[in-house]
Design a protein around this motif. Structure first.
Motif, PDB file in Angstrom:
ATOM      1  N   ALA A   1       0.819  -1.304   0.100  1.00  0.00           N
ATOM      2  CA  ALA A   1      -0.056  -0.106   0.015  1.00  0.00           C
ATOM      3  C   ALA A   1       0.841   1.344   0.062  1.00  0.00           C
ATOM      4  O   ALA A   1       0.385   2.234  -0.407  1.00  0.00           O
ATOM      5  N   GLN A   2       2.118   1.164   0.859  1.00  0.00           N
ATOM      6  CA  GLN A   2       2.654   2.487   0.876  1.00  0.00           C
ATOM      7  C   GLN A   2       3.484   2.707  -0.732  1.00  0.00           C
ATOM      8  O   GLN A   2       3.516   3.903  -1.012  1.00  0.00           O
ATOM      9  N   LEU A   3       3.800   1.391  -1.256  1.00  0.00           N
ATOM     10  CA  LEU A   3       4.588   1.562  -2.413  1.00  0.00           C
ATOM     11  C   LEU A   3       3.496   2.110  -3.592  1.00  0.00           C
ATOM     12  O   LEU A   3       3.954   2.729  -4.692  1.00  0.00           O
ATOM     13  N   GLN A   4       2.329   1.995  -3.407  1.00  0.00           N
ATOM     14  CA  GLN A   4       1.312   2.592  -4.266  1.00  0.00           C
ATOM     15  C   GLN A   4       0.843   3.874  -3.764  1.00  0.00           C
ATOM     16  O   GLN A   4       0.050   4.667  -4.654  1.00  0.00           O
ATOM     17  N   ALA A   5       1.071   4.510  -2.914  1.00  0.00           N
ATOM     18  CA  ALA A   5       0.752   5.978  -2.099  1.00  0.00           C
ATOM     19  C   ALA A   5       1.373   7.092  -2.974  1.00  0.00           C
ATOM     20  O   ALA A   5       2.335   6.828  -3.907  1.00  0.00           O
ATOM     21  N   ASP A   6       0.806   8.312  -2.915  1.00  0.00           N
ATOM     22  CA  ASP A   6       1.458   9.462  -3.510  1.00  0.00           C
ATOM     23  C   ASP A   6       2.549   9.789  -3.017  1.00  0.00           C
ATOM     24  O   ASP A   6       3.524  10.530  -3.647  1.00  0.00           O
ATOM     25  N   HIS A   7       2.886   9.520  -1.858  1.00  0.00           N
ATOM     26  CA  HIS A   7       4.259   9.979  -1.187  1.00  0.00           C
ATOM     27  C   HIS A   7       5.414   8.978  -1.547  1.00  0.00           C
ATOM     28  O   HIS A   7       5.081   7.957  -2.188  1.00  0.00           O
ATOM     29  N   ALA A   8       6.637   9.342  -1.463  1.00  0.00           N
ATOM     30  CA  ALA A   8       7.849   8.684  -1.852  1.00  0.00           C
ATOM     31  C   ALA A   8       7.846   7.512  -0.622  1.00  0.00           C
ATOM     32  O   ALA A   8       7.523   7.445   0.561  1.00  0.00           O
TER      33      ALA A   8
ATOM     34  N   PRO B   1      11.330 -13.002  -2.864  1.00  0.00           N
ATOM     35  CA  PRO B   1      11.088 -13.746  -4.040  1.00  0.00           C
ATOM     36  C   PRO B   1      10.457 -12.750  -5.259  1.00  0.00           C
ATOM     37  O   PRO B   1       9.780 -11.793  -5.067  1.00  0.00           O
ATOM     38  N   ARG B   2      11.182 -12.910  -6.214  1.00  0.00           N
ATOM     39  CA  ARG B   2      11.024 -11.700  -7.503  1.00  0.00           C
ATOM     40  C   ARG B   2       9.663 -11.722  -7.921  1.00  0.00           C
ATOM     41  O   ARG B   2       9.253 -10.586  -8.249  1.00  0.00           O
ATOM     42  N   GLU B   3       8.881 -12.943  -7.700  1.00  0.00           N
ATOM     43  CA  GLU B   3       7.576 -12.772  -8.158  1.00  0.00           C
ATOM     44  C   GLU B   3       6.573 -11.859  -7.633  1.00  0.00           C
ATOM     45  O   GLU B   3       5.738 -11.743  -7.981  1.00  0.00           O
ATOM     46  N   LEU B   4       7.018 -11.405  -5.974  1.00  0.00           N
ATOM     47  CA  LEU B   4       6.335 -10.741  -5.454  1.00  0.00           C
ATOM     48  C   LEU B   4       6.450  -9.295  -5.643  1.00  0.00           C
ATOM     49  O   LEU B   4       5.911  -8.412  -4.998  1.00  0.00           O
ATOM     50  N   LEU B   5       7.632  -8.948  -6.181  1.00  0.00           N
ATOM     51  CA  LEU B   5       8.023  -7.505  -6.408  1.00  0.00           C
ATOM     52  C   LEU B   5       6.766  -6.727  -7.160  1.00  0.00           C
ATOM     53  O   LEU B   5       6.944  -7.480  -8.480  1.00  0.00           O
ATOM     54  N   PRO B   6       6.414  -5.715  -6.744  1.00  0.00           N
ATOM     55  CA  PRO B   6       5.518  -4.829  -7.781  1.00  0.00           C
ATOM     56  C   PRO B   6       6.192  -4.643  -9.018  1.00  0.00           C
ATOM     57  O   PRO B   6       7.457  -4.164  -9.240  1.00  0.00           O
TER      58      PRO B   6
ATOM     59  N   VAL C   1      13.768   4.440 -11.431  1.00  0.00           N
ATOM     60  CA  VAL C   1      12.820   4.444 -12.785  1.00  0.00           C
ATOM     61  C   VAL C   1      12.029   3.239 -12.377  1.00  0.00           C
ATOM     62  O   VAL C   1      12.217   2.258 -12.338  1.00  0.00           O
ATOM     63  N   PRO C   2      10.796   3.661 -12.596  1.00  0.00           N
ATOM     64  CA  PRO C   2       9.589   2.860 -12.304  1.00  0.00           C
ATOM     65  C   PRO C   2       9.641   1.552 -13.166  1.00  0.00           C
ATOM     66  O   PRO C   2      10.141   1.529 -14.374  1.00  0.00           O
ATOM     67  N   ALA C   3       9.537   0.340 -12.391  1.00  0.00           N
ATOM     68  CA  ALA C   3       9.573  -0.951 -13.030  1.00  0.00           C
ATOM     69  C   ALA C   3      10.957  -1.560 -13.425  1.00  0.00           C
ATOM     70  O   ALA C   3      11.154  -2.484 -13.967  1.00  0.00           O
ATOM     71  N   SER C   4      12.124  -0.558 -13.399  1.00  0.00           N
ATOM     72  CA  SER C   4      13.423  -1.237 -13.665  1.00  0.00           C
ATOM     73  C   SER C   4      13.538  -2.104 -12.505  1.00  0.00           C
ATOM     74  O   SER C   4      13.528  -2.126 -11.613  1.00  0.00           O
TER      75      SER C   4
END
Length: 456
Positions: free
Chosen positions: A216-223, A233-238, A282-285
């Motif tokens: 939830a924090q990683l999806q929020a507007d703040h850093a 586990p890599r498969e759990l990384l957003p 960089v997002p998704a990097s």
């Protein structure tokens, strides 16, 4: 540690006990215990002697500064190395962050690095005793540590604190209000505890704060910046946040998740910037950072894997952060080189690099590559990997010091070394790995004194 013991250690009497315990020649001895109990109550004497041992362990991560701090056993185990904490703090400063909300701050090792970088810090720790130790530890920083005017702090009088605050409470419950009340550009920092009553845990379900809160924090507007174990586990990384694997002096130490929305993040990767000072989030990097140099290598998810061929003249063992990030292809990029005179020379064309076997991390080439991303070996000889042949080779070459490295092979290097019975004046490195010809034993030597480079 219970709250009463923490209060004893942070009292003036506790400071005197710690001073005496630190000066004892053998604080682990029975004599040291007797000496301490003549001066102090048994509980304080034992706690002070325990701190000497904990500080000794923490010194490996924080250096001499560890001797100024108070620790729990879990706090020492989860503390970040000082070099990594300082790197993280510098990155937040470069992204325009001014305030860090450290949820689950533990003993405060990361919070100290944030303070050192000039960031204001609010630490939240659910365990009252650990919160009290953290408050003491932050008070050792030049910025000081004061109680907040709002929620209950970890003991002591309430007074305004513009730089460092430690709150004893549930960070998950307090986070929304603290984020709303923060001044400047705030970053939520999370280092989820990975221990249960049974000991250290690698299960995602055992993280505290829990994984849903982290997401939830990683999806929020703040850093948000999250420190995870390097084997998370890599498969759990957003998919939409930056994941950065960090190594320090060749040791893979963590996987960090970075979410830096808005205009505060640095603009773009700068290939000419020394120490990897271009944008890291960089997002998704997926990338790797190698400390102490700060060199950064980026994964290219669209690039094909290396071809598979027999070993060439040179062999490369990628830094474990590079391997984990899937950034090994960056080895083939010839970076700009800075010679001894300081003159910059442009990088060359991409080098021809291949794998020794499918899924095996070792890479090879026929021409040497100058790269900070891997240890480079020259292949001297390929020998029979069976035990009689290996033992005969070690004996014939009078090898007394034998380093054994391996990948994707079920071999215990220590047990194999014992069976080979090395004896003599010479030194060798033996590398066991699958190749196109099956299991192979390669005699290799490290290449040293390569030019400094500025790959970013």
């Amino acid at each position: 540690m219970d709250l009463h013991t923490a209060q004893l250690l942070t009292s003036p009497e506790g400071e005197r006990a710690l001073t005496l315990a630190t000066g004892l020649p053998d604080p682990d001895s029975l004599g040291a215990g007797e000496r301490m109990r003549r001066e102090f109550a048994p509980e304080l004497a034992a706690a002070a002697l325990s701190q000497v041992g904990l500080r000794r362990r923490a010194r490996a991560k924080l250096g001499p500064r560890a001797d100024l701090l108070l620790w729990t056993s879990d706090g020492v185990e989860q503390a970040t190395r000082a070099s990594v904490s300082a790197w993280r703090a510098r990155r937040l400063v470069s992204a325009g962050i001014t305030t860090v909300l450290d949820i689950g701050c533990g003993a405060g090792a990361d919070a100290l690095a944030f303070l050192d970088a000039g960031l204001s810090v609010t630490g939240v720790e659910i365990d009252p005793a650990t919160a009290l130790l953290a408050r003491h530890n932050l008070s050792t920083a030049d910025a000081g540590a004061d109680d907040p005017p709002g929620p209950a702090a970890a003991g002591g009088p309430r007074r305004p604190g513009p730089r460092a605050v430690v709150i004893a409470g549930d960070g998950v419950e307090l986070a929304p209000g603290l984020i709303r009340g923060a001044t400047g550009r705030v970053c939520v920092y999370l280092d989820p505890a990975r221990r249960t009553a049974r000991g250290r845990s690698w299960r995602v379900e055992d993280l505290s704060p829990g994984w849903p809160f982290v997401e939830a924090q990683l999806q929020a507007d703040h850093a948000t910046c999250v420190k995870l174990g390097p084997g998370f586990p890599r498969e759990l990384l957003p998919d939409d946040v930056a994941a950065i694997w960090v190594s320090d002096h060749g040791d893979l130490v963590e996987c960090g998740l970075w979410h830096l929305p808005g205009d505060g993040a640095p603009d773009a990767p700068d290939p000419d910037a020394p120490g990897g000072t271009g944008r890291i989030a960089v997002p998704a990097s997926r990338s790797a950072v190698l400390l102490p140099s700060g060199v950064q290598a980026w994964a290219d998810p669209g690039a094909p894997d290396f071809e598979v061929r027999a070993p060439g003249r040179y062999l490369y063992e990628p830094d474990p952060a590079v391997s984990r990030a899937g950034a090994s292809r960056a080895l083939a990029i010839q970076p700009p080189v800075t010679g001894s005179s300081g003159t910059r020379q442009p990088g060359g064309a991409p080098a021809h690099v291949w794998r020794l076997a499918p899924g095996v991390g070792y890479l090879s080439s026929d021409e040497p590559i100058v790269t900070p991303l891997a240890t480079t070996f020259e292949v001297l000889e390929v020998i029979d990997h069976h035990m009689p042949a290996l033992r005969a080779w070690v004996k014939a070459h009078r090898i007394g010091t034998l380093e054994i490295k391996k990948r994707a092979v079920e071999i215990d290097p220590a047990a194999l070394r014992k069976k080979l019975r090395p004896k003599g004046p010479n030194v060798a490195t033996l590398l066991l790995t699958p190749t196109t010809n099956g299991l192979s034993a390669l005699v290799v030597q490290r290449l040293r004194d390569t030019p400094r480079n500025t790959l970013s």
